[in-house]
Design a protein around this motif. Structure first.
Motif, PDB file in Angstrom:
ATOM      1  N   MET A 194       0.802  -1.028  -0.021  1.00  0.00           N
ATOM      2  CA  MET A 194       0.017  -0.057   0.073  1.00  0.00           C
ATOM      3  C   MET A 194       0.847   1.310   0.025  1.00  0.00           C
ATOM      4  SD  MET A 194      -2.520   1.491   2.819  1.00  0.00           S
ATOM      5  CE  MET A 194      -3.774   0.075   2.655  1.00  0.00           C
ATOM      6  N   ASN A 195       0.347   2.148  -0.833  1.00  0.00           N
ATOM      7  CA  ASN A 195       1.198   3.495  -0.748  1.00  0.00           C
ATOM      8  C   ASN A 195       0.091   4.511  -0.306  1.00  0.00           C
ATOM      9  OD1 ASN A 195       3.558   2.523  -1.980  1.00  0.00           O
ATOM     10  ND2 ASN A 195       2.350   2.337  -3.803  1.00  0.00           N
ATOM     11  N   VAL A 196       0.648   5.369   0.492  1.00  0.00           N
ATOM     12  CA  VAL A 196      -0.167   6.598   0.870  1.00  0.00           C
ATOM     13  C   VAL A 196       0.495   7.924   0.626  1.00  0.00           C
ATOM     14  CG1 VAL A 196      -1.152   7.503   2.992  1.00  0.00           C
ATOM     15  CG2 VAL A 196      -1.179   5.006   2.880  1.00  0.00           C
ATOM     16  N   VAL A 197      -0.363   8.855   0.219  1.00  0.00           N
ATOM     17  CA  VAL A 197       0.308  10.168  -0.138  1.00  0.00           C
ATOM     18  C   VAL A 197      -0.614  11.062   0.793  1.00  0.00           C
ATOM     19  CG1 VAL A 197       0.836  12.044  -1.768  1.00  0.00           C
ATOM     20  CG2 VAL A 197       1.372   9.693  -2.210  1.00  0.00           C
ATOM     21  N   VAL A 198      -0.100  11.789   1.679  1.00  0.00           N
ATOM     22  CA  VAL A 198      -1.080  12.800   2.688  1.00  0.00           C
ATOM     23  C   VAL A 198      -0.538  14.251   2.070  1.00  0.00           C
ATOM     24  CG1 VAL A 198      -1.397  13.660   4.666  1.00  0.00           C
ATOM     25  CG2 VAL A 198      -1.005  11.129   4.434  1.00  0.00           C
ATOM     26  N   LYS A 199      -1.340  15.078   1.600  1.00  0.00           N
ATOM     27  CA  LYS A 199      -1.321  16.402   1.414  1.00  0.00           C
ATOM     28  C   LYS A 199      -2.219  17.173   2.035  1.00  0.00           C
ATOM     29  CE  LYS A 199      -0.122  15.467  -3.487  1.00  0.00           C
ATOM     30  NZ  LYS A 199      -0.313  15.713  -4.902  1.00  0.00           N
ATOM     31  N   PRO A 200      -1.791  17.520   3.357  1.00  0.00           N
ATOM     32  CA  PRO A 200      -2.558  18.337   4.166  1.00  0.00           C
ATOM     33  C   PRO A 200      -2.232  19.712   3.726  1.00  0.00           C
ATOM     34  CG  PRO A 200      -0.262  17.971   5.212  1.00  0.00           C
ATOM     35  CD  PRO A 200      -0.372  17.187   4.107  1.00  0.00           C
ATOM     36  N   GLY A 201      -3.525  20.649   4.293  1.00  0.00           N
ATOM     37  CA  GLY A 201      -3.622  21.912   4.173  1.00  0.00           C
ATOM     38  C   GLY A 201      -4.062  22.417   2.800  1.00  0.00           C
ATOM     39  N   LEU A 202      -4.362  21.484   1.873  1.00  0.00           N
ATOM     40  CA  LEU A 202      -4.904  22.009   0.466  1.00  0.00           C
ATOM     41  C   LEU A 202      -6.440  22.158   0.661  1.00  0.00           C
ATOM     42  CD1 LEU A 202      -3.757  18.885  -1.636  1.00  0.00           C
ATOM     43  CD2 LEU A 202      -2.753  21.204  -1.582  1.00  0.00           C
ATOM     44  N   PRO A 203      -6.803  23.586  -0.029  1.00  0.00           N
ATOM     45  CA  PRO A 203      -8.125  24.049   0.188  1.00  0.00           C
ATOM     46  C   PRO A 203      -9.062  23.202  -0.958  1.00  0.00           C
ATOM     47  CG  PRO A 203      -6.737  25.271  -1.625  1.00  0.00           C
ATOM     48  CD  PRO A 203      -5.888  24.182  -0.738  1.00  0.00           C
ATOM     49  N   VAL A 204      -9.946  22.305  -0.288  1.00  0.00           N
ATOM     50  CA  VAL A 204     -10.914  21.356  -1.074  1.00  0.00           C
ATOM     51  C   VAL A 204     -12.307  21.959  -0.797  1.00  0.00           C
ATOM     52  CG1 VAL A 204     -11.468  19.045  -1.219  1.00  0.00           C
ATOM     53  CG2 VAL A 204      -9.363  19.685  -0.970  1.00  0.00           C
ATOM     54  N   LEU A 205     -13.215  21.718  -1.901  1.00  0.00           N
ATOM     55  CA  LEU A 205     -14.556  22.215  -1.465  1.00  0.00           C
ATOM     56  C   LEU A 205     -15.313  20.944  -1.654  1.00  0.00           C
ATOM     57  CD1 LEU A 205     -16.573  24.398  -1.066  1.00  0.00           C
ATOM     58  CD2 LEU A 205     -16.764  24.587  -3.465  1.00  0.00           C
ATOM     59  N   CYS A 226     -11.467  17.495   5.281  1.00  0.00           N
ATOM     60  CA  CYS A 226     -12.060  16.515   4.627  1.00  0.00           C
ATOM     61  C   CYS A 226     -10.990  15.344   4.252  1.00  0.00           C
ATOM     62  CB  CYS A 226     -12.783  16.880   3.416  1.00  0.00           C
ATOM     63  SG  CYS A 226     -11.883  17.873   2.083  1.00  0.00           S
ATOM     64  N   VAL A 227     -11.306  14.277   3.747  1.00  0.00           N
ATOM     65  CA  VAL A 227     -10.574  13.364   2.948  1.00  0.00           C
ATOM     66  C   VAL A 227     -10.972  12.955   1.536  1.00  0.00           C
ATOM     67  CG1 VAL A 227      -9.704  11.015   3.089  1.00  0.00           C
ATOM     68  CG2 VAL A 227     -10.008  12.446   5.280  1.00  0.00           C
ATOM     69  N   LEU A 228     -10.247  13.122   0.811  1.00  0.00           N
ATOM     70  CA  LEU A 228     -10.509  12.605  -0.920  1.00  0.00           C
ATOM     71  C   LEU A 228      -9.122  11.129  -0.992  1.00  0.00           C
ATOM     72  CD1 LEU A 228     -10.301  15.896  -2.827  1.00  0.00           C
ATOM     73  CD2 LEU A 228     -12.332  14.643  -1.691  1.00  0.00           C
ATOM     74  N   LEU A 229     -10.038  10.249  -0.965  1.00  0.00           N
ATOM     75  CA  LEU A 229      -9.066   8.976  -0.881  1.00  0.00           C
ATOM     76  C   LEU A 229      -9.158   8.138  -2.426  1.00  0.00           C
ATOM     77  CD1 LEU A 229      -6.920   6.768   0.646  1.00  0.00           C
ATOM     78  CD2 LEU A 229      -9.178   5.927   1.400  1.00  0.00           C
ATOM     79  N   SER A 230      -7.842   7.873  -2.950  1.00  0.00           N
ATOM     80  CA  SER A 230      -7.884   7.110  -4.213  1.00  0.00           C
ATOM     81  C   SER A 230      -7.293   5.777  -4.004  1.00  0.00           C
ATOM     82  CB  SER A 230      -7.268   7.705  -5.303  1.00  0.00           C
ATOM     83  OG  SER A 230      -7.647   9.098  -5.822  1.00  0.00           O
ATOM     84  N   VAL A 231      -8.096   4.696  -4.342  1.00  0.00           N
ATOM     85  CA  VAL A 231      -7.433   3.452  -3.764  1.00  0.00           C
ATOM     86  C   VAL A 231      -7.582   2.729  -5.185  1.00  0.00           C
ATOM     87  CG1 VAL A 231      -7.853   1.236  -2.647  1.00  0.00           C
ATOM     88  CG2 VAL A 231      -8.807   3.318  -1.650  1.00  0.00           C
TER      89      VAL A 231
END
Length: 81
Positions: A1-12, A20-25
């Motif tokens: 499993m690979n995980v990339v976390v990009k905190p602080g991005l503006p997401v609507l 929020c969380v936007l997760l791609s699997v």
């Protein structure tokens, strides 16, 4: 499993910029049916809502089924490993 976390991005999501969380699997033979993804989704949502204390409406998961020939590893593709 690979995980990339990009905190602080503006997401609507749903008109809100609340956390929020936007997760791609993406996976080979793991995300290829609605039944499998329903099970994965329930487990992932349970984990994220508990660990991050986010409501379910602030989480979006996208599942991408992959074929072995679409993933390169060790100088070849998974088909040959």
């Amino acid at each position: 499993m690979n995980v990339v976390v990009k905190p602080g991005l503006p997401v609507l999501i749903a008109g809100s910029c609340a956390p929020c969380v936007l997760l791609s699997v993406s996976a080979i033979a793991v995300t290829d049916t609605a039944e499998k993804n329903k099970e994965h989704s329930a487990k992932i949502f349970r984990f994220l809502t508990q660990e991050l204390e986010l409501p379910e409406d602030r989480i979006v998961i996208r599942f991408y089924p992959l074929e072995p020939w679409q993933v390169g590893k060790k100088g070849t593709v998974m088909t040959f490993l």
